[in-house]
Design a protein around this motif. Structure first.
Motif, short mmCIF file in Angstrom:
data_model
loop_
_atom_site.label_atom_id
_atom_site.label_comp_id
_atom_site.label_asym_id
_atom_site.label_seq_id
_atom_site.Cartn_x
_atom_site.Cartn_y
_atom_site.Cartn_z
N ILE A 161 0.83 -1.20 0.00
CA ILE A 161 0.00 0.00 0.00
C ILE A 161 0.86 1.25 0.00
N PHE A 162 2.08 1.15 0.53
CA PHE A 162 2.97 2.31 0.64
C PHE A 162 4.06 2.28 -0.42
N GLN A 163 3.75 1.67 -1.56
CA GLN A 163 4.71 1.58 -2.65
C GLN A 163 4.03 1.96 -3.97
N GLY A 164 4.83 2.46 -4.90
CA GLY A 164 4.41 2.65 -6.28
C GLY A 164 3.15 3.47 -6.46
N LYS A 165 2.27 2.97 -7.33
CA LYS A 165 1.06 3.71 -7.67
C LYS A 165 0.14 3.88 -6.49
N CYS A 166 0.08 2.87 -5.62
CA CYS A 166 -0.83 2.98 -4.49
C CYS A 166 -0.37 4.06 -3.51
N LEU A 167 0.94 4.23 -3.36
CA LEU A 167 1.45 5.29 -2.50
C LEU A 167 1.03 6.65 -3.03
N LYS A 168 1.13 6.85 -4.36
CA LYS A 168 0.71 8.11 -4.94
C LYS A 168 -0.79 8.32 -4.75
N ALA A 169 -1.56 7.23 -4.97
CA ALA A 169 -3.00 7.32 -4.75
C ALA A 169 -3.32 7.64 -3.30
N LEU A 170 -2.54 7.06 -2.38
CA LEU A 170 -2.76 7.29 -0.96
C LEU A 170 -2.47 8.74 -0.59
N PHE A 173 -7.44 4.70 -6.34
CA PHE A 173 -6.67 3.54 -5.89
C PHE A 173 -6.72 2.42 -6.92
N PRO A 174 -5.56 1.77 -7.21
CA PRO A 174 -5.56 0.60 -8.08
C PRO A 174 -6.46 -0.49 -7.53
N LEU A 175 -7.08 -1.28 -8.41
CA LEU A 175 -8.09 -2.25 -8.00
C LEU A 175 -7.58 -3.22 -6.94
N ARG A 176 -6.39 -3.73 -7.14
CA ARG A 176 -5.89 -4.76 -6.23
C ARG A 176 -5.77 -4.25 -4.80
N LEU A 177 -5.49 -2.94 -4.65
CA LEU A 177 -5.27 -2.36 -3.33
C LEU A 177 -6.38 -1.38 -2.95
N ARG A 178 -7.47 -1.37 -3.73
CA ARG A 178 -8.48 -0.34 -3.53
C ARG A 178 -9.14 -0.45 -2.16
N GLY A 179 -9.47 -1.67 -1.74
CA GLY A 179 -10.16 -1.85 -0.47
C GLY A 179 -9.35 -1.33 0.71
N ARG A 180 -8.09 -1.74 0.80
CA ARG A 180 -7.27 -1.32 1.93
C ARG A 180 -6.84 0.13 1.81
N GLY A 181 -6.54 0.57 0.59
CA GLY A 181 -6.15 1.97 0.42
C GLY A 181 -7.27 2.92 0.80
N LEU A 182 -8.49 2.60 0.37
CA LEU A 182 -9.61 3.47 0.69
C LEU A 182 -9.94 3.41 2.18
N SER A 183 -9.72 2.25 2.82
CA SER A 183 -9.97 2.16 4.26
C SER A 183 -9.02 3.07 5.04
N ILE A 184 -7.78 3.21 4.56
CA ILE A 184 -6.84 4.14 5.21
C ILE A 184 -7.32 5.57 5.04
#
Length: 502
Positions: A296-305, A428-439
């Protein structure tokens, strides 16, 4: 209208759903997935997958509006209907913020189980928590049970605010996705107005606070039944098929059949192409297992976060929970009888919020996210500095404070209000969308709780004028953040947002 040619496809739907291995959250009802190059989506496709998740937002707004009236009833010696009505300020604060802390618990719970449950099941659980919480609160025999009920309701809020924007984003046609997710904010504000209105009618009834809190049980029941009837997000189903090694061919056929059934005006190949696009997005997963916390704290998901959590953080620390706290005193200083008509003033502000949110819904997919954010937050900056000036220099000009308050409310509902929730559901990218959005949701409710808790001591230490100036400076920083960090996602599919904006 469905043709005879469609019937074999529909008849095979149930068989596919029942033979999907570990992925048992598959039903026959309609599914809506956005079509990249088509405007041929039905009103049914847009409305039904939106309406029942949006009821979670309506219930959240109702809780806010209802509580402002319920606390008045609860503390009344004549109309509370209880012997323990003489609550301390701390106890009143617990009643008011109990659902907020419950929402924090719900957000943490969502981080742990959301990807396993899926968006649909999480919303069903949310409806159950809303229902149970309302009943427990309404029949509470003592203060402790009352607070437990408030926490249970709050857990439902946390789950709904996490799952609803994801479900709507993943099942909405891309051309109106922004309108639908923004419309969820409209439902929140509508819920506030309904809560204020019902509360104002029951506030002087004996034990009125019980009826005020119990009044939302029918809505929670309808939400639960509606989500039980709706299917799971097709994107989530295909993600599970890869991560849990489900039968991909059958699940793909199921998704295509659902799309073809829903969108009779669209040829079957279009549905197949859309499912293939989703699978292309997921192709990098291979045989990998579910996402880890570190990813979640790497790459595209980090930017989305950074984008999502930054927006909802600024949404709260620019003073949104605090400005409305001053509404009664501001209206009273301007000559309105706010002390005796607090609920009517709240309804007035709620109607303004409703109108401005409706304006944002109408233009968000035409003007885009960034123009509304930049314009609305600029209005917030002006209003905060006007409020600070009123308390420091212009105390004899109450009209300045009234104009500033209305400007703040209107600007917030054009920008941070709907766009914050919209952006976190998109980026958020699909694979990490649930956890990223929960944060992101956890940051939202955590910042809300922090600002609500810290406002009174900071106001006593610094004074209201200085505090509003501080909020104004933070709002300027949020403008810089939006200008340099937040991308424009208007008209893009969720797959295109990941490819072009992250």
């Amino acid at each position: 209208m469905a043709s005879d040619h469609q019937q074999p496809v529909l008849s095979s739907l149930g068989k596919v759903g029942h033979s999907s291995g570990e992925i048992d959250d598959v039903e026959e009802p309609l599914v809506s997935v956005e079509f990249k190059n088509s405007e041929n989506f039905s009103a049914r496709a847009a409305i039904l997958p939106f309406l029942f998740p949006a009821l979670g937002g309506l219930l959240y707004g109702y809780d806010i509006g209802a509580t402002s009236c319920a606390t008045i009833s609860l503390q009344s010696a004549t109309s509370s209907g209880i012997s323990w009505y003489n609550l301390s300020s701390v106890e009143v604060g617990l009643v008011t913020s109990g659902s907020l802390y419950g929402a924090l618990i719900g957000s943490v719970l969502a981080f742990s189980v959301a990807d396993f449950l899926g968006r649909r099941r999480e919303l069903i659980l949310s409806a159950v928590m809303y229902l149970v919480g309302a009943i427990v609160t309404g029949i509470a025999p003592n203060f402790a049970i009352l607070i437990i009920g408030r926490f249970i309701s709050g857990t439902g809020i946390g789950l709904a605010m996490h799952a609803a924007p994801m479900y709507i984003a993943e099942t909405s046609p891309s051309k109106i996705r922004g309108q639908l997710i923004s419309l969820k904010e409209f439902f929140i504000v509508l819920g506030m107005v309904v809560g204020y209105s019902i509360g104002s009618l029951l506030v002087e009834v004996v034990a009125g606070w019980r009826y005020i809190y119990a009044a939302n049980t029918p809505i929670a029941f309808v939400m639960g039944v509606g989500m039980w009837w709706l299917p799971s997000s097709p994107r989530w189903l295909l993600l599970c098929a890869i991560q849990r090694k489900g039968n991909m061919a059958e699940l793909k056929e199921h998704a295509i059949s659902c799309l073809y059934r829903l969108r009779g005006a669209v040829i079957r190949e279009k549905a197949s192409e859309e499912v293939d696009e989703i699978l292309d997005e997921l192709s990098f997963l291979g045989e990998s297992e579910e996402a880890t916390i570190g990813e979640i704290f790497q790459g595209k998901c980090l930017k989305a976060l950074i984008i999502g959590a930054g927006l909802v953080l600024f949404q709260q620390i620019t003073g949104q929970p605090s400005v409305l706290y001053y509404a009664p005193s501001i209206f009273q200083s301007a000559g309105f009888s706010a002390a005796s008509d607090a609920t009517r003033v709240s309804i007035l502000l709620g109607l303004l919020k409703l109108f401005m949110t409706g304006a944002a819904v109408l233009v968000v997919d035409r003007l885009g996210r960034r123009p509304l954010l930049l314009g609305g937050v600029s209005g917030i900056v002006i209003s905060l500095f006007l409020l600070g000036s009123y308390y420091l220099f212009l105390g004899h000009e109450p009209v300045v404070a009234v104009v500033a308050l209305l400007l703040y409310v209107g600007s917030y509902q054009l920008s941070f209000g709907p766009i914050g929730w919209l952006m976190i559901s998109e980026v958020f990218p699909l694979r990490l969308r649930g956890r990223g959005l929960s944060i992101a949701v956890l940051v939202n409710f955590g910042a809300n709780a922090l600002v609500t808790f810290a406002f009174s001591p900071l106001k006593e230490l610094l004074g209201a004028g200085i505090l509003f100036f501080i909020f104004g400076v933070i709002a300027i920083l949020s403008l810089v953040f939006i200008f340099f960090i937040v991308p424009e996602t208007k008209g893009l599919t969720l797959e295109e947002i990941e490819a072009k904006c992250l």
